[in-house]
Design a protein around this motif. Structure first.
Motif, PDB file in Angstrom:
ATOM      1  N   ALA A  76       0.832  -1.202   0.000  1.00 13.09           N
ATOM      2  CA  ALA A  76       0.000   0.000   0.000  1.00 13.09           C
ATOM      3  C   ALA A  76       0.870   1.257   0.000  1.00 13.09           C
ATOM      4  O   ALA A  76       0.601   2.224  -0.729  1.00 13.09           O
ATOM      5  CB  ALA A  76      -0.929  -0.006   1.207  1.00 13.09           C
ATOM      6  N   ALA A  77       1.916   1.257   0.821  1.00 13.46           N
ATOM      7  CA  ALA A  77       2.800   2.416   0.887  1.00 13.46           C
ATOM      8  C   ALA A  77       3.542   2.620  -0.435  1.00 13.46           C
ATOM      9  O   ALA A  77       3.728   3.756  -0.878  1.00 13.46           O
ATOM     10  CB  ALA A  77       3.806   2.243   2.027  1.00 13.46           C
ATOM     11  N   THR A  78       3.956   1.530  -1.063  1.00 15.36           N
ATOM     12  CA  THR A  78       4.671   1.620  -2.335  1.00 15.36           C
ATOM     13  C   THR A  78       3.786   2.195  -3.423  1.00 15.36           C
ATOM     14  O   THR A  78       4.171   3.134  -4.130  1.00 15.36           O
ATOM     15  CB  THR A  78       5.179   0.223  -2.763  1.00 15.36           C
ATOM     16  OG1 THR A  78       6.055  -0.288  -1.763  1.00 15.36           O
ATOM     17  CG2 THR A  78       5.908   0.305  -4.090  1.00 15.36           C
ATOM     18  N   TYR A 238      12.649  14.479  -4.268  1.00 15.61           N
ATOM     19  CA  TYR A 238      12.983  13.161  -3.719  1.00 15.61           C
ATOM     20  C   TYR A 238      13.843  13.251  -2.455  1.00 15.61           C
ATOM     21  O   TYR A 238      13.549  12.577  -1.450  1.00 15.61           O
ATOM     22  CB  TYR A 238      13.661  12.287  -4.779  1.00 15.61           C
ATOM     23  CG  TYR A 238      12.702  11.628  -5.738  1.00 15.61           C
ATOM     24  CD1 TYR A 238      11.500  11.079  -5.290  1.00 15.61           C
ATOM     25  CD2 TYR A 238      12.993  11.531  -7.096  1.00 15.61           C
ATOM     26  CE1 TYR A 238      10.618  10.460  -6.173  1.00 15.61           C
ATOM     27  CE2 TYR A 238      12.115  10.927  -7.981  1.00 15.61           C
ATOM     28  CZ  TYR A 238      10.934  10.394  -7.510  1.00 15.61           C
ATOM     29  OH  TYR A 238      10.060   9.789  -8.392  1.00 15.61           O
ATOM     30  N   PRO A 239      14.909  14.053  -2.443  1.00  8.57           N
ATOM     31  CA  PRO A 239      15.680  14.180  -1.198  1.00  8.57           C
ATOM     32  C   PRO A 239      14.839  14.715  -0.038  1.00  8.57           C
ATOM     33  O   PRO A 239      15.030  14.302   1.117  1.00  8.57           O
ATOM     34  CB  PRO A 239      16.793  15.162  -1.579  1.00  8.57           C
ATOM     35  CG  PRO A 239      16.961  14.988  -3.045  1.00  8.57           C
ATOM     36  CD  PRO A 239      15.581  14.745  -3.566  1.00  8.57           C
ATOM     37  N   ILE A 244      12.228  13.665   5.207  1.00  6.66           N
ATOM     38  CA  ILE A 244      11.054  13.755   6.074  1.00  6.66           C
ATOM     39  C   ILE A 244      10.562  12.387   6.528  1.00  6.66           C
ATOM     40  O   ILE A 244      10.227  12.188   7.704  1.00  6.66           O
ATOM     41  CB  ILE A 244       9.911  14.505   5.346  1.00  6.66           C
ATOM     42  CG1 ILE A 244      10.311  15.967   5.095  1.00  6.66           C
ATOM     43  CG2 ILE A 244       8.620  14.455   6.168  1.00  6.66           C
ATOM     44  CD1 ILE A 244       9.321  16.735   4.263  1.00  6.66           C
ATOM     45  N   PHE A 245      10.543  11.420   5.611  1.00  5.50           N
ATOM     46  CA  PHE A 245       9.864  10.157   5.888  1.00  5.50           C
ATOM     47  C   PHE A 245      10.789   8.972   6.142  1.00  5.50           C
ATOM     48  O   PHE A 245      10.318   7.843   6.299  1.00  5.50           O
ATOM     49  CB  PHE A 245       8.907   9.814   4.739  1.00  5.50           C
ATOM     50  CG  PHE A 245       7.807  10.814   4.558  1.00  5.50           C
ATOM     51  CD1 PHE A 245       6.759  10.891   5.466  1.00  5.50           C
ATOM     52  CD2 PHE A 245       7.826  11.699   3.489  1.00  5.50           C
ATOM     53  CE1 PHE A 245       5.749  11.823   5.304  1.00  5.50           C
ATOM     54  CE2 PHE A 245       6.820  12.635   3.319  1.00  5.50           C
ATOM     55  CZ  PHE A 245       5.777  12.698   4.229  1.00  5.50           C
ATOM     56  N   VAL A 396      13.720   3.257   0.570  1.00  2.00           N
ATOM     57  CA  VAL A 396      14.203   3.651   1.896  1.00  2.00           C
ATOM     58  C   VAL A 396      13.061   4.172   2.771  1.00  2.00           C
ATOM     59  O   VAL A 396      13.118   4.069   4.001  1.00  2.00           O
ATOM     60  CB  VAL A 396      15.324   4.714   1.800  1.00  2.00           C
ATOM     61  CG1 VAL A 396      16.516   4.164   1.038  1.00  2.00           C
ATOM     62  CG2 VAL A 396      14.833   6.002   1.168  1.00  2.00           C
ATOM     63  N   ILE A 397      12.006   4.698   2.140  1.00  2.00           N
ATOM     64  CA  ILE A 397      10.876   5.218   2.909  1.00  2.00           C
ATOM     65  C   ILE A 397       9.962   4.095   3.387  1.00  2.00           C
ATOM     66  O   ILE A 397       9.630   4.012   4.582  1.00  2.00           O
ATOM     67  CB  ILE A 397      10.086   6.247   2.073  1.00  2.00           C
ATOM     68  CG1 ILE A 397      10.916   7.523   1.901  1.00  2.00           C
ATOM     69  CG2 ILE A 397       8.741   6.573   2.739  1.00  2.00           C
ATOM     70  CD1 ILE A 397      10.326   8.534   0.944  1.00  2.00           C
TER      71      ILE A 397
END
Length: 413
Positions: A76-78, A238-239, A244-245, A396-397
C-alpha cells in the motif's frame, strides 16, 4: 568489440540518423520531403501499438500488485508513493510549462502543414465534473474502438485490482497470460525500434528541409524546461521526501545513487538498471532484502515520474503551439492520464508511446509528435535516471514498515 557494440546500439543509430536527417534537410531543402514516408511508417506503427499497450500494461500492473507475499503495508505504501510522486511530477511539469511557456512564439502559420490546425479553433472542452463522469465507460469495447484513453485506463485498473483480489490459484493463469502479453508488446516495441533510425531520418530530413532549424530551436526550448523540471524533482523533491519520511541521511542517499543513475542514463532502461539499484539500496542505503526485492522490481515497472513530467510538459507544449485554452477538465485529464499512464509505462527504452494517450485525453493534436520522437532517446536517458532515483527513495521510505527495520541502523554505522 567496443566499436561494433556501439554501432549495434539503437540509441547510437537514432542519434546518427537524426544528424544525417538534419544534413539531408539542409542540403536537399524541400526535396527532402521524399523521405517523409519513412517517418509516416514509423508513426503509424506507434499508433498501432498505443491503445493495446495502454490496456495491457495497466491491467497487468494492477493484477500483479496482489500476487506478492510482501503485500500489505509495504504494498500500500509503495503504490501510494508512486501515485503521489507521479501526480506531483506532472503537476510540476504543468507549472513549469505555464511559467516558461516553451510552445509560445511559434510561427503557427508558417508551420501549418506540419502542425495540423484541426484543433486550433476547438471549442471549450468538458469541465472537471464532465471529465470525471466521462472516465466511466458504459461500453468498454466502444471505448477501445474509439480510443477513449481515460475510460480504458479506469476500466483496466479496476479489472486488474479485481484480478489481484481473486484466489491465487484461480487468477494465476490469467495473470501469467497478461504478463506474457506484456512481454509480447515489449517484443513488438523492440521490432518497431529496428526501423526507428529510418523513421527518425525521414522525420528530421522532411522537417529541416521544409522549415529549417526553427523546429530544432523549438524543441530545444522544451528540452531545457524539461531538464529543469527533472533536476528539481531529482535533487529537491525526492531528497526532501527521504529527509522527512526516513532516517536515511540525504547526502548518503544522493551519493549512493550516482552509480545506478549512470547505468540508467546510459541504458535508458529501468529494468536494465534494476540489479545495480538493488545492490545499491541493500548495501549502501541499508534497505532490507525483503523490501528491496518487492519495491524495486515493482518500481522499475510502474514508477515513471520522469515520464509523467515529460507527458505533462509535452501536453502544455502542444496546447500552446495550437493556442488551445485548456479548461479545468483538460487539466484534470492531463494529470490523471499522465499519472496513470506513467504507472503503465514499461521500464524499457523506446519512444514515449503513452504521450499519445495524454494528448488524446486532453483533446490536443498529435501531429507534431515526430519532432519529439526524433530526440526521444535523449529525453528517455534523462527521465530513466530520475525514475530509478524515485525507486530507491521509495525503498528507503517504505522500509520503515518492514519487520527488519532498525531505526538505529545509521547510528550503529
Amino acid at each position: 568489440m567496443l566499436t561494433k557494440g556501439l554501432i549495434r546500439n539503437i540509441g547510437f543509430q537514432v542519434m546518427v540518423a537524426m544528424v544525417l536527417g538534419v544534413l539531408a534537410g539542409v542540403f536537399m531543402g524541400e526535396q527532402a520531403a521524399i523521405f517523409a514516408p519513412l517517418g509516416s511508417l514509423f508513426i503509424q506503427l506507434i499508433k498501432m501499438l498505443v491503445i493495446p499497450l495502454v490496456a495491457v500494461a495497466i491491467l497487468s500492473g494492477a493484477a500483479n500488485l496482489g500476487t506478492s507475499p510482501a503485500a500489505g503495508k509495504i504494498g500500500a505504501a509503495t503504490l501510494g508513493f508512486f501515485l503521489l510522486t507521479s501526480a506531483l511530477a506532472v503537476s510540476l511539469a504543468l507549472v513549469m510549462g505555464q511559467l516558461f511557456k516553451p510552445g509560445i512564439g511559434v510561427d503557427f502559420g508558417a508551420m501549418s502543414t506540419l502542425f495540423s490546425g484541426d484543433y486550433s479553433d476547438k471549442g471549450a472542452l468538458p469541465d472537471a465534473v464532465a471529465t470525471v463522469l466521462g472516465m466511466i465507460p458504459t461500453n468498454v469495447f466502444q471505448s477501445l474502438n474509439e480510443a477513449n484513453i481515460l475510460q480504458i485506463l479506469v476500466f483496466c485498473m479496476f479489472l486488474g485490482i479485481a484480478l489481484a483480489k481473486q484466489p491465487r490459484e484461480r487468477a494465476k493463469p490469467l495473470v501469467d497470460g497478461l504478463n506474457t502479453l506484456v512481454d509480447a508488446f515489449v517484443w513488438m516495441i523492440n521490432k518497431v525500434m529496428l526501423i526507428a533510425p529510418l523513421g527518425v531520418f525521414g522525420l528530421m530530413a522532411d522537417a529541416i528541409g521544409t522549415y529549417g532549424f526553427d523546429v530544432l530551436t523549438l524543441v530545444l526550448k522544451l528540452f531545457l524546461v524539461y531538464v529543469g523540471a527533472i533536476l528539481i524533482f531529482g535533487f529537491v523533491v525526492y531528497p526532501l521526501l527521504v529527509a522527512i519520511f526516513s532516517n536515511t541521511p540525504v547526502m548518503k542517499y544522493l551519493s549512493a545513487m550516482k552509480k545506478p543513475q549512470i547505468v540508467a542514463f546510459s541504458t535508458a532502461s529501468s529494468m536494465a538498471t534494476l540489479p545495480v539499484n538493488m545492490e545499491t539500496c541493500e548495501r549502501e542505503l541499508k534497505v532490507s532484502n525483503a523490501t528491496a526485492s518487492f519495491v524495486l522490481p515493482l518500481g522499475a515497472t510502474i514508477n515513471m515520474s520522469g515520464n509523467a513530467i515529460y507527458y505533462g510538459l509535452v501536453a502544455i507544449f502542444f496546447a500552446q503551439i495550437y493556442n488551445i485554452d485548456l479548461s479545468a477538465g483538460a487539466w484534470a485529464a492531463i494529470i490523471v492520464t499522465s499519472t496513470l499512464g506513467a504507472i503503465g509505462q514499461a521500464g524499457v527504452p523506446g519512444p514515449s508511446f503513452l504521450v499519445v494517450a495524454v494528448l488524446l485525453a486532453a483533446g490536443i493534436p498529435i501531429e507534431g509528435l515526430p519532432l519529439l520522437f526524433a530526440l526521444d532517446r535523449l529525453f528517455d536517458m534523462i527521465r530513466t535516471a530520475l525514475n530509478i532515483t524515485g525507486d530507491a527513495a521509495c525503498a528507503v521510505i517504505v522500509d520503515r514498515f518492514s519487520p527488519e527495520y532498525d531505526p538505529q541502523r545509521w547510528n550503529k554505522a
